[in-house]
Design an enzyme around this catalytic site. Structure first.
Site, PDB file in Angstrom:
ATOM      1  N   GLU A  22      35.545  35.100  42.631  1.00  0.00           N
ATOM      2  CA  GLU A  22      36.736  34.251  42.511  1.00  0.00           C
ATOM      3  C   GLU A  22      36.528  32.858  43.114  1.00  0.00           C
ATOM      4  OE1 GLU A  22      40.104  36.452  43.942  1.00  0.00           O
ATOM      5  OE2 GLU A  22      39.778  38.109  42.543  1.00  0.00           O
ATOM      6  N   GLU A  52      36.784  44.379  37.783  1.00  0.00           N
ATOM      7  CA  GLU A  52      37.585  45.302  38.588  1.00  0.00           C
ATOM      8  C   GLU A  52      39.013  45.342  38.074  1.00  0.00           C
ATOM      9  OE1 GLU A  52      38.927  43.375  42.600  1.00  0.00           O
ATOM     10  OE2 GLU A  52      36.793  42.892  42.374  1.00  0.00           O
TER      11      GLU A  52
END
Length: 460
Positions: free
Chosen positions: A123, A268
């Site tokens: 991220e 995920e």
């Protein structure tokens, strides 16, 4: 439109047939995140043995500890290893660091340990750290160059994991676009990934969408449960779950930048089974519903409206609970398994066990009085095709409507929809809302069975 509907239905049935060629004891699209932020983890060998006993075929590590990589040697499990965000500055500035990493953490174990990808950071593009963002691509390029030098460039892919926040717009899915503030950075990153045939890794969490809009309708949409669905005003596609909508928004964003052929991998996704009393959404039932229905959806190979007929590689979050994670209490409770190897909730991940959310094939019995769920008169083939995709995506046995099946003839969308809609209704609990299908279905007391095609009912 009619031709497209028939083609869509035919393609779906073909892919449904092809899925039977895959082993029931493996699900090549399914992976799991193996986080280790806990003081109550089982031994490494116990974890390896646990994964070998499941249908999970991939594991994502958040680091690259040699002992962990070695432990998965000769297991057949595909491994994703990774760099922390803190490693990026050194990787970007010193190619020798990447070369040494590849030598020590990849070449020392490959191919016995089947490393398929290296993630550089997590991220990063939504971190707000402009310096780190500027260093991401150089770091990835140095890792790629090191792999190329080791003749592993085409075998081990280099990527980075993104949050859904890289999109400035995600609804409707057809309008998905990347944050314009990422501009040239995102374009250069995608050019690199396209040139190296590397996947775009994203972390969609319908749980957070529900958390932001906690209504019963949103929950059903997020959990793959029966709901009215949402029609994309941009292309007319109907979405029956949030996961597909989020993934297709990413696909649209890639397409808008000219990179529609880059593979999407879900790095995920999951749902917490516990949390603080003031948190909305975490529960054992919700976690079981989301993960179980997601697995069934992937297993069906229905795909998404924009990417039909395929299962996206998806890494569930996570293998175990992690009591050392910070933030909301729910962050600690995503584990699929307990430290003793037992399941937190059963979604059929263990080999040689049937997914409890997947009904067994009904045994044909003589026709008897009961209630059956069938399409309403006048419902379009487009709507019925959506019903077929939804019902089969929930894990019911749609084999009878495949070529050669007892209910394949007559080979029409309406006939096939009638069978699977009824089977879903009977399997889901025979409640009136199980025979809704966005108000395209109705209950009847007339048995629609014919010939060898048996429509089960509650009295059968």
């Amino acid at each position: 439109m009619a031709a497209n509907v028939q083609t869509s239905s035919l393609l779906f049935l073909v892919f449904l047939l092809l899925q039977n060629f895959y082993s029931a004891n493996s699900q090549s699209f399914l992976g799991v995140n193996y986080g280790q932020l806990s003081d109550n983890l089982p031994s490494l060998q116990a974890t390896v043995n646990l994964l070998k006993s499941t249908t999970i075929q991939k594991v994502r590590l958040f680091g690259a500890e040699p002992a962990v990589i070695k432990a998965f040697a000769n297991t057949g499990v595909e491994i994703v290893i990774g760099f922390d965000n803190g490693d990026i500055p050194t990787l970007a500035s010193n190619p020798n660091v990447a070369s040494q990493f590849v030598k020590s953490n990849v070449m020392s174990f490959y191919p016995a340990s089947n490393i398929i990808a290296i993630t550089v950071g997590n991220e990063v593009l939504t971190s707000g750290d402009q310096k780190l963002i500027s260093q991401l691509l150089p770091a990835m390029q140095n890792v790629q160059n090191a792999l190329n030098a080791a003749s592993l460039g085409g075998k081990v892919k280099v990527s980075t994991v993104h949050a859904m926040a890289v999109l400035s717009q995600s609804y409707p899915p057809s309008s998905g676009v990347f944050n314009p503030g990422l501009g040239d950075t995102m374009k250069a990153l995608l050019q690199f990934q396209s040139a190296n045939d590397a996947p775009f890794m994203i972390s969609p969490y319908p749980y957070f969408a529900y958390k932001n809009q906690p209504t019963p309708d949103t929950l059903a949409f997020c959990l793959f449960q029966p709901n009215a669905g949402q029609v994309d005003s941009g292309n007319g596609h109907k979405y029956t779950n949030m996961f597909d909508a989020q993934v297709d928004a990413v696909h649209s964003a890639l397409n808008a930048m000219g990179f529609k052929d880059i593979e999407i991998v879900v790095a995920e996704t999951g749902w917490p089974h516990g949390g603080d009393s003031n948190e909305v959404g975490p529960s054992l039932d919700n976690a079981k519903a989301y993960v179980g229905n997601l697995i069934n959806h992937l297993k069906s190979k229905v795909g998404t409206p924009l990417m039909p007929g395929k299962s996206i590689d998806t890494y569930l979050f996570s293998l175990y609970d992690e009591d050392k994670k910070t933030g909301a209490s729910s962050e600690k409770y995503f584990g699929l398994f307990k430290p003793d190897g037992s399941t937190t909730y059963d979604v059929g991940l263990l080999k040689n066990t049937q997914n409890p959310t997947t009904p067994a094939t009904p045994t044909p019995t003589p026709k008897a009085a009961g209630s059956w769920c069938v399409p309403k008169p006048g419902v379009s083939d487009d709507q019925l095709t959506g019903n077929i995709n939804y019902a089969c995506g929930q894990g019911i046995d749609c084999g009878p409507i495949q070529p050669g099946g007892a209910c394949f003839e007559p080979n029409t969308v309406k006939a096939h929809a009638a069978y699977v809609m009824n089977l879903y209704y009977q399997s889901a609990g025979r409640n009136s809302w199980n025979c809704d299908f966005s108000q395209t279905a109705t209950l009847t007391n007339t048995n629609p069975s014919y010939g060898a095609c048996n429509f089960p009912s509650g009295s059968n």
